[in-house]
Design an enzyme around this catalytic site. Sequence first.
Site, PDB file in Angstrom:
ATOM      1  N   LYS A  96      -3.925  42.808  46.066  1.00 55.94           N
ATOM      2  CA  LYS A  96      -2.950  41.776  45.516  1.00 55.94           C
ATOM      3  C   LYS A  96      -1.733  42.486  45.950  1.00 55.94           C
ATOM      4  O   LYS A  96      -0.503  43.355  45.014  1.00 55.94           O
ATOM      5  CB  LYS A  96      -3.000  41.668  43.840  1.00 55.94           C
ATOM      6  N   GLY A 157       4.440  36.384  32.462  1.00 61.37           N
ATOM      7  CA  GLY A 157       4.465  36.514  31.175  1.00 61.37           C
ATOM      8  C   GLY A 157       5.234  36.119  29.929  1.00 61.37           C
ATOM      9  O   GLY A 157       5.143  35.695  28.852  1.00 61.37           O
ATOM     10  N   ALA A 183       1.166  33.682  37.530  1.00 60.90           N
ATOM     11  CA  ALA A 183       1.905  34.145  36.897  1.00 60.90           C
ATOM     12  C   ALA A 183       2.941  32.552  35.704  1.00 60.90           C
ATOM     13  O   ALA A 183       3.028  31.982  36.611  1.00 60.90           O
ATOM     14  CB  ALA A 183       3.495  34.651  36.835  1.00 60.90           C
ATOM     15  N   GLY A 184       3.316  32.373  34.709  1.00 63.55           N
ATOM     16  CA  GLY A 184       3.569  31.456  34.179  1.00 63.55           C
ATOM     17  C   GLY A 184       3.254  30.421  33.545  1.00 63.55           C
ATOM     18  O   GLY A 184       3.411  30.034  32.208  1.00 63.55           O
ATOM     19  N   ASN A 205      -3.537  34.619  32.015  1.00 69.54           N
ATOM     20  CA  ASN A 205      -4.260  36.655  31.696  1.00 69.54           C
ATOM     21  C   ASN A 205      -3.460  36.126  29.854  1.00 69.54           C
ATOM     22  O   ASN A 205      -4.050  36.412  29.461  1.00 69.54           O
ATOM     23  CB  ASN A 205      -3.507  37.779  32.229  1.00 69.54           C
ATOM     24  N   THR A 206      -1.971  36.236  29.904  1.00 68.27           N
ATOM     25  CA  THR A 206      -1.419  36.006  28.814  1.00 68.27           C
ATOM     26  C   THR A 206      -1.612  35.107  27.871  1.00 68.27           C
ATOM     27  O   THR A 206      -1.895  35.028  26.553  1.00 68.27           O
ATOM     28  CB  THR A 206       0.462  36.264  29.157  1.00 68.27           C
TER      29      THR A 206
END
Length: 260
Positions: A96, A157, A183-184, A205-206
Amino acid sequence: MTKDTLILGNQSFSSRFILGSGKYSVSLIEAAVKEAGAQIITLALRRAEAGPKDNIMKHIPDSVTLLPNTSGARNADEAVRIARLAREVGCGNFVKIEIMSDTKYLLPDNNETIKATEVLAKEDFIVLPYMYPDLYAARSLVDAGAAAVMPLGAPIGTNKGLCTKEFIKILVEEIAVPVIVDAGIGRPSQACEAMELGVAAVMANTAIATAGDIPLMARAFKAAIEAGRNAFLSGLGRINEQAVASDPLTGFLDFQGGAS
């Protein structure tokens, strides 16, 4: 019915959930694999090279495909160097590309990402570039050899969801390789919404790592992603500008005779 699989490079995957890097723990990895069905897990090279105490790789099952990222790279040359090191330490050919010269907003540098993608694709890497969702940049990434494009939904994040929804829709309509939202994404409903647009997969993830019940949230993401994919494949109903009766009103209460 044809089996619905995600094809990246020379590999196919039945799961469309990818665990992103960042907030790692053993419980998060176990939940991602067992509860969310993750078959791809991203990791930063520093985690692969860490000592025995910190080495997260020993907790990732052999059946899971590693997706090392070039986190920390500020330009194409640094990203290429990190990718080559990752392959040398046994992380495989997936990579990535993540290049951020901006330290305030952590937005990806599309121009440097295109340069790195071109170099690594020629070296037989399966390149998945993280990008700001711009159509011209996405086309250039495909021309450079990207196996997929990974537009951000919102800054890393933040858990803000699909702030770039309209631009992601354009990429889905115009780009021939898989589009993976990266992301997000902060809620299962947002992952579902992304899948309804026709994206190929969602990385998170977050949202899971910071949940009160990590395994339960992982299951929620799995269900949401599957629901969104099925909705997209089914062909979503059209949106009407005004109310339309679900049943015809012709003959409404047209009874023979009067009321008793």
